[in-house]
Design a protein around this motif. Structure first.
Motif, PDB file in Angstrom:
ATOM      1  N   TYR A   4       0.837  -1.256  -0.113  1.00 11.82           N
ATOM      2  CA  TYR A   4      -0.138   0.115  -0.291  1.00 11.82           C
ATOM      3  C   TYR A   4       1.131   1.274   0.364  1.00 11.82           C
ATOM      4  N   CYS A   5       0.534   2.247  -0.789  1.00  9.87           N
ATOM      5  CA  CYS A   5       1.286   3.367  -0.694  1.00  9.87           C
ATOM      6  C   CYS A   5       0.715   4.776  -0.851  1.00  9.87           C
ATOM      7  N   SER A   6       1.151   5.880   0.128  1.00  9.36           N
ATOM      8  CA  SER A   6       0.453   6.471   0.083  1.00  9.36           C
ATOM      9  C   SER A   6       1.663   7.510   0.755  1.00  9.36           C
ATOM     10  N   GLY A   7       1.311   8.931   1.177  1.00 10.15           N
ATOM     11  CA  GLY A   7       2.618  10.054   0.230  1.00 10.15           C
ATOM     12  C   GLY A   7       3.688  10.089   0.864  1.00 10.15           C
ATOM     13  N   SER A   8       3.376   9.009   2.467  1.00 19.22           N
ATOM     14  CA  SER A   8       4.612   8.521   3.490  1.00 19.22           C
ATOM     15  C   SER A   8       5.216   7.395   1.969  1.00 19.22           C
ATOM     16  N   GLY A   9       5.296   6.669   1.196  1.00 22.57           N
ATOM     17  CA  GLY A   9       5.918   5.529   1.134  1.00 22.57           C
ATOM     18  C   GLY A   9       4.623   4.477   1.097  1.00 22.57           C
ATOM     19  N   CYS A  10       5.545   4.028   0.513  1.00 21.88           N
ATOM     20  CA  CYS A  10       4.742   2.234   0.278  1.00 21.88           C
ATOM     21  C   CYS A  10       5.327   1.096   1.188  1.00 21.88           C
ATOM     22  N   TYR A  11       4.219   0.764   1.976  1.00 26.38           N
ATOM     23  CA  TYR A  11       4.322  -0.881   3.114  1.00 26.38           C
ATOM     24  C   TYR A  11       2.942  -1.226   2.791  1.00 26.38           C
ATOM     25  N   PRO A  12       3.998  -2.936   3.309  1.00 24.88           N
ATOM     26  CA  PRO A  12       3.225  -4.020   3.819  1.00 24.88           C
ATOM     27  C   PRO A  12       1.929  -4.232   4.266  1.00 24.88           C
ATOM     28  N   PHE A  13       1.092  -3.029   4.240  1.00 26.15           N
ATOM     29  CA  PHE A  13       0.170  -3.078   4.908  1.00 26.15           C
ATOM     30  C   PHE A  13      -0.710  -1.880   4.679  1.00 26.15           C
ATOM     31  N   GLU A  14      -2.715  -2.350   4.178  1.00 27.78           N
ATOM     32  CA  GLU A  14      -3.268  -2.007   3.827  1.00 27.78           C
ATOM     33  C   GLU A  14      -3.782  -1.044   4.827  1.00 27.78           C
ATOM     34  N   PRO A  15      -4.167  -0.057   5.206  1.00 21.98           N
ATOM     35  CA  PRO A  15      -5.418   0.737   6.054  1.00 21.98           C
ATOM     36  C   PRO A  15      -6.870   0.336   5.863  1.00 21.98           C
ATOM     37  N   LEU A  16      -7.660  -0.165   6.716  1.00 20.89           N
ATOM     38  CA  LEU A  16      -9.469  -0.667   5.754  1.00 20.89           C
ATOM     39  C   LEU A  16     -10.127   0.513   6.544  1.00 20.89           C
ATOM     40  N   GLY A  17      -9.594   0.757   7.974  1.00 18.04           N
ATOM     41  CA  GLY A  17     -10.593   1.608   8.687  1.00 18.04           C
ATOM     42  C   GLY A  17     -10.564   3.041   8.183  1.00 18.04           C
ATOM     43  N   SER A  18     -11.740   3.349   9.165  1.00 18.51           N
ATOM     44  CA  SER A  18     -11.714   5.393   9.161  1.00 18.51           C
ATOM     45  C   SER A  18     -10.153   5.057  10.239  1.00 18.51           C
ATOM     46  N   TRP A  19      -9.749   6.390  10.394  1.00 22.80           N
ATOM     47  CA  TRP A  19      -9.023   6.793  11.766  1.00 22.80           C
ATOM     48  C   TRP A  19      -8.946   7.051  12.509  1.00 22.80           C
ATOM     49  N   GLY A  20      -9.638   6.747  13.746  1.00 28.31           N
ATOM     50  CA  GLY A  20      -9.683   7.215  15.283  1.00 28.31           C
ATOM     51  C   GLY A  20      -9.301   8.516  16.022  1.00 28.31           C
ATOM     52  N   GLN A  21      -9.285   8.555  17.357  1.00 31.26           N
ATOM     53  CA  GLN A  21      -8.678   9.916  17.767  1.00 31.26           C
ATOM     54  C   GLN A  21      -6.778   9.612  17.856  1.00 31.26           C
ATOM     55  N   GLY A  22      -6.749   8.158  17.972  1.00 29.64           N
ATOM     56  CA  GLY A  22      -4.996   7.651  18.332  1.00 29.64           C
ATOM     57  C   GLY A  22      -4.858   8.228  20.035  1.00 29.64           C
ATOM     58  N   THR A  23      -3.634   8.147  19.931  1.00 25.42           N
ATOM     59  CA  THR A  23      -2.705   8.851  21.234  1.00 25.42           C
ATOM     60  C   THR A  23      -1.239   9.121  21.572  1.00 25.42           C
ATOM     61  N   GLN A  24      -1.439  10.164  21.780  1.00 30.47           N
ATOM     62  CA  GLN A  24       0.297  10.822  21.771  1.00 30.47           C
ATOM     63  C   GLN A  24       1.290  10.262  22.526  1.00 30.47           C
ATOM     64  N   VAL A  25       2.180  10.188  21.945  1.00 32.52           N
ATOM     65  CA  VAL A  25       3.414  10.178  22.803  1.00 32.52           C
ATOM     66  C   VAL A  25       4.360  11.352  22.122  1.00 32.52           C
ATOM     67  N   THR A  26       5.215  10.859  23.570  1.00 33.31           N
ATOM     68  CA  THR A  26       5.715  12.580  23.168  1.00 33.31           C
ATOM     69  C   THR A  26       7.350  12.522  24.192  1.00 33.31           C
ATOM     70  N   VAL A  27       8.333  12.263  23.354  1.00 32.66           N
ATOM     71  CA  VAL A  27       9.870  11.651  24.017  1.00 32.66           C
ATOM     72  C   VAL A  27      10.482  13.024  24.492  1.00 32.66           C
ATOM     73  N   SER A  28      10.407  13.226  25.701  1.00 28.49           N
ATOM     74  CA  SER A  28      12.001  14.703  25.662  1.00 28.49           C
ATOM     75  C   SER A  28      13.132  14.137  25.718  1.00 28.49           C
ATOM     76  N   SER A  29      13.982  14.644  25.421  1.00 29.99           N
ATOM     77  CA  SER A  29      15.395  14.986  24.892  1.00 29.99           C
ATOM     78  C   SER A  29      16.366  15.037  26.435  1.00 29.99           C
TER      79      SER A  29
END
Length: 130
Positions: free
Chosen positions: A105-130
């Motif tokens: 599956y290819c999108s703007g970010s590249g091609c990868y071995p998984f085609e997403p089929l559903g709608s996107w949810g809210q997600g969960t934020q991950v923040t990594v501080s240096s």
């Protein structure tokens, strides 16, 4: 139809760990492959990892190999992303989705071995501080 809710994100220092969870509703969860994606500010959503419907096969993006592990528990209708040795560049909103494992599956970010089929949810934020 599969509905998904992500959780487990947070703020962590570089080198730390987090475990993300994705809870699915619907009887057909175990029929699908599952994938994790992420989207950093100002960037396209990108593939992180995917797992087959049985859990016997996984694929990771090169940027997370050796650090992230995807797993699933079909009895609990859940998929997980164990993230270790986190880096500031891992900062993003993380999303899960069901889809076609192994299908190119290819999108703007590249091609990868998984085609997403559903709608996107809210997600969960991950923040990594240096």
């Amino acid at each position: 139809q599969v509905q998904l809710v992500e959780s487990g994100g947070g703020l962590v220092q570089a080198g730390g760990s987090l475990r993300l969870s994705c809870a699915a509703s619907g009887r057909t969860f175990s029929l699908y492959g599952m994938g994790w994606f992420r989207q950093a500010p100002g960037k396209e959503r990108e593939f992180v990892a995917a797992i087959s419907w049985s859990g016997s096969s996984t694929k990771n993006a090169d940027s997370v190999k050796g650090r992230f592990t995807i797993s699933r528990d079909n009895a609990k209708n859940s998929v997980y992303l164990e993230m270790n040795n986190l880096k500031p560049e891992d900062t993003a909103v993380y999303y899960c989705n069901h889809g076609a494992y192994g299908k190119n599956y290819c999108s703007g970010s590249g091609c990868y071995p998984f085609e997403p089929l559903g709608s996107w949810g809210q997600g969960t934020q991950v923040t990594v501080s240096s």
